[in-house]
Design a protein around this motif. Structure first.
Motif, PDB file in Angstrom:
ATOM      1  N   ASN A 146       0.863  -1.175   0.000  1.00 18.95           N
ATOM      2  CA  ASN A 146       0.000   0.000   0.000  1.00 18.95           C
ATOM      3  C   ASN A 146       0.904   1.231   0.000  1.00 18.95           C
ATOM      4  O   ASN A 146       2.002   1.215   0.574  1.00 18.95           O
ATOM      5  N   ILE A 147       0.439   2.276  -0.650  1.00 21.07           N
ATOM      6  CA  ILE A 147       1.209   3.507  -0.795  1.00 21.07           C
ATOM      7  C   ILE A 147       0.364   4.648  -0.269  1.00 21.07           C
ATOM      8  O   ILE A 147      -0.800   4.784  -0.645  1.00 21.07           O
ATOM      9  N   THR A 148       0.934   5.472   0.600  1.00 18.34           N
ATOM     10  CA  THR A 148       0.181   6.611   1.108  1.00 18.34           C
ATOM     11  C   THR A 148       1.006   7.884   0.989  1.00 18.34           C
ATOM     12  O   THR A 148       2.085   7.883   0.384  1.00 18.34           O
ATOM     13  N   HIS A 149       0.479   8.969   1.545  1.00 17.84           N
ATOM     14  CA  HIS A 149       1.125  10.286   1.445  1.00 17.84           C
ATOM     15  C   HIS A 149       2.586  10.211   1.872  1.00 17.84           C
ATOM     16  O   HIS A 149       2.898   9.584   2.877  1.00 17.84           O
ATOM     17  N   PRO A 150       3.496  10.821   1.143  1.00 21.40           N
ATOM     18  CA  PRO A 150       3.325  11.680  -0.037  1.00 21.40           C
ATOM     19  C   PRO A 150       3.749  10.989  -1.346  1.00 21.40           C
ATOM     20  O   PRO A 150       4.296  11.635  -2.239  1.00 21.40           O
ATOM     21  N   CYS A 151       3.473   9.710  -1.463  1.00 20.71           N
ATOM     22  CA  CYS A 151       4.043   8.917  -2.564  1.00 20.71           C
ATOM     23  C   CYS A 151       3.025   8.411  -3.583  1.00 20.71           C
ATOM     24  O   CYS A 151       3.408   7.716  -4.531  1.00 20.71           O
ATOM     25  N   LYS A 152       1.743   8.733  -3.419  1.00 22.08           N
ATOM     26  CA  LYS A 152       0.718   8.139  -4.283  1.00 22.08           C
ATOM     27  C   LYS A 152       0.843   8.545  -5.744  1.00 22.08           C
ATOM     28  O   LYS A 152       0.508   7.762  -6.636  1.00 22.08           O
ATOM     29  N   GLN A 153       1.286   9.754  -5.984  1.00 24.50           N
ATOM     30  CA  GLN A 153       1.481  10.192  -7.369  1.00 24.50           C
ATOM     31  C   GLN A 153       2.859   9.792  -7.871  1.00 24.50           C
ATOM     32  O   GLN A 153       3.026   9.372  -9.022  1.00 24.50           O
ATOM     33  N   LEU A 154       3.857   9.904  -7.000  1.00 21.42           N
ATOM     34  CA  LEU A 154       5.237   9.625  -7.395  1.00 21.42           C
ATOM     35  C   LEU A 154       5.460   8.179  -7.819  1.00 21.42           C
ATOM     36  O   LEU A 154       6.307   7.894  -8.668  1.00 21.42           O
ATOM     37  N   VAL A 155       4.692   7.255  -7.253  1.00 22.14           N
ATOM     38  CA  VAL A 155       4.924   5.841  -7.532  1.00 22.14           C
ATOM     39  C   VAL A 155       4.531   5.447  -8.949  1.00 22.14           C
ATOM     40  O   VAL A 155       5.031   4.452  -9.493  1.00 22.14           O
ATOM     41  N   LEU A 156       3.651   6.210  -9.592  1.00 20.04           N
ATOM     42  CA  LEU A 156       3.140   5.817 -10.911  1.00 20.04           C
ATOM     43  C   LEU A 156       4.257   5.567 -11.921  1.00 20.04           C
ATOM     44  O   LEU A 156       4.182   4.624 -12.712  1.00 20.04           O
ATOM     45  N   ALA A 157       5.282   6.401 -11.885  1.00 15.56           N
ATOM     46  CA  ALA A 157       6.363   6.295 -12.870  1.00 15.56           C
ATOM     47  C   ALA A 157       7.209   5.042 -12.689  1.00 15.56           C
ATOM     48  O   ALA A 157       8.015   4.708 -13.568  1.00 15.56           O
ATOM     49  N   HIS A 158       7.015   4.336 -11.581  1.00 19.17           N
ATOM     50  CA  HIS A 158       7.876   3.186 -11.274  1.00 19.17           C
ATOM     51  C   HIS A 158       7.150   1.847 -11.391  1.00 19.17           C
ATOM     52  O   HIS A 158       7.664   0.815 -10.947  1.00 19.17           O
ATOM     53  N   LEU A 159       5.957   1.859 -11.988  1.00 18.50           N
ATOM     54  CA  LEU A 159       5.159   0.641 -12.094  1.00 18.50           C
ATOM     55  C   LEU A 159       5.093   0.149 -13.530  1.00 18.50           C
ATOM     56  O   LEU A 159       5.162   0.939 -14.470  1.00 18.50           O
ATOM     57  N   ASP A 160       4.942  -1.157 -13.686  1.00 17.14           N
ATOM     58  CA  ASP A 160       4.830  -1.731 -15.030  1.00 17.14           C
ATOM     59  C   ASP A 160       3.454  -1.471 -15.633  1.00 17.14           C
ATOM     60  O   ASP A 160       3.329  -1.249 -16.834  1.00 17.14           O
ATOM     61  N   GLU A 161       2.423  -1.502 -14.794  1.00 13.35           N
ATOM     62  CA  GLU A 161       1.053  -1.270 -15.258  1.00 13.35           C
ATOM     63  C   GLU A 161       0.287  -0.470 -14.204  1.00 13.35           C
ATOM     64  O   GLU A 161       0.600  -0.547 -13.010  1.00 13.35           O
ATOM     65  N   VAL A 162      -0.708   0.272 -14.656  1.00 18.98           N
ATOM     66  CA  VAL A 162      -1.607   0.999 -13.753  1.00 18.98           C
ATOM     67  C   VAL A 162      -3.027   0.785 -14.267  1.00 18.98           C
ATOM     68  O   VAL A 162      -3.287   0.943 -15.462  1.00 18.98           O
ATOM     69  N   ASP A 163      -3.946   0.390 -13.376  1.00 19.36           N
ATOM     70  CA  ASP A 163      -5.296   0.143 -13.856  1.00 19.36           C
ATOM     71  C   ASP A 163      -5.980   1.451 -14.255  1.00 19.36           C
ATOM     72  O   ASP A 163      -5.529   2.552 -13.937  1.00 19.36           O
ATOM     73  N   ALA A 164      -7.087   1.328 -14.973  1.00 20.37           N
ATOM     74  CA  ALA A 164      -7.712   2.491 -15.607  1.00 20.37           C
ATOM     75  C   ALA A 164      -8.160   3.540 -14.593  1.00 20.37           C
ATOM     76  O   ALA A 164      -7.967   4.742 -14.806  1.00 20.37           O
TER      77      ALA A 164
END
Length: 297
Positions: free
Chosen positions: A70-88
């Motif tokens: 689980n990811i919480t403040h202040p990393c919820k937006q920052l983590v997107l760039a480090h994932l292979d996929e993101v759901d819609a």
């Protein structure tokens, strides 16, 4: 006595997460399903790490055999760039709070803040009128809640925030995503007439937390025809919740959303169906124990 047949390792990345109730909530539900389930907080403040280190932490968790984060403040937006996929839905919200790590090592981001509120709303306020809703707060949690409200079918959503530019930005994004609904940014000065016409009120600011006591608006404006939802859960019984009940309103306390997002995350991590009401009861017991401990100090 049989031993657990499967094991899961999960964690929570964020700033100040050491006191989080999420680890015991997940671990108890895992035990109820016969799993060996370990869930650990990964507090970037305690570790002396910057929010930008979230990508490094996700990679380390993958290499160490974690099943999810689980990811919480202040990393919820920052983590997107480090994932292979993101759901819609997480992509539309621009925020991820749940990452599943597949057996092949690929990482997939989800957002259970919005889905957790949606399930809590449907379970806790069944049949609530959805014609006109006023939401206070347009921050990160507010974005997820507004997305859930519009998904639920709210026809007219007014978002009020102390920062008008933030409310305007959020409503523009939501209006694009939900063209059939009316979404508008309004000012705090307009709150009284907005509430007069509203079916429901949703509160998404820090007011009401232990460190920020009080109510976000004049609760004498509430009438029995309103329903009221709060997302603050420490304490569960905020002043807003108490005043709304006293006014005869149907009420959704903040613990519902907290449990709802945990229920969805557990399901994503394990593929098993958690018992939402059992998790709710455990959550309330944890909150009560926390309050008793604080009172004993």
């Amino acid at each position: 006595m049989s031993l657990p047949s499967e094991s899961y390792l999960a964690g929570l990345i964020g700033d100040g997460v050491t006191p989080s109730l999420t680890p015991p909530l997940h671990e108890r539900e895992g035990s109820e399903h016969g799993l060996l389930y370990l869930y650990r907080p990964i507090d970037i403040a305690a570790l002396g790490l910057a929010p930008g280190s979230v990508g490094e932490l996700v990679r380390a968790a993958r290499n160490l055999g974690f099943n999810g984060l689980n990811i919480t403040h202040p990393c919820k937006q920052l983590v997107l760039a480090h994932l292979d996929e993101v759901d819609a839905d997480a992509a539309r919200l621009g925020a991820v709070n749940t990452v599943v790590i597949r057996p092949d090592g690929t990482t997939v981001g989800h957002n259970t803040d919005w889905s957790g509120f949606l399930s809590a709303f449907r379970a806790g306020l069944p049949g609530a009128a959805l014609g006109r809703v006023v939401q206070l707060g347009a921050g990160g949690a507010g974005s997820a809640v507004a997305y859930a409200l519009l998904t639920a079918g709210v026809e007219h959503l007014s978002i009020v925030d102390v920062a008008p530019e933030r409310a305007a930005e959020r409503t523009a994004e939501l209006a694009r995503l939900f063209p059939a609904a009316s979404v508008e940014a309004r000012t705090t000065a307009e709150l009284a007439p907005l509430l007069e016409d509203a079916d429901g009120v949703v509160h998404c600011t820090p007011i009401g937390m232990a460190a920020h006591p009080g109510t976000p608006f004049d609760t004498s404006l509430l009438t029995p025809r309103h329903w009221v939802a709060d997302i603050v859960y420490r304490p569960i019984e905020t002043q807003l919740v108490r005043d709304a009940r006293a006014a005869g309103c149907r009420v959704l306390d903040g613990g519902r959303m907290a449990v709802g997002q945990a229920v969805d995350a557990f399901r994503i991590f394990t593929g098993l169906e958690p018992d939402a009401e059992r998790m709710r009861e455990h959550f309330l017991a944890l909150i009560e124990a926390e309050a008793l401990e604080a009172g004993a100090r």
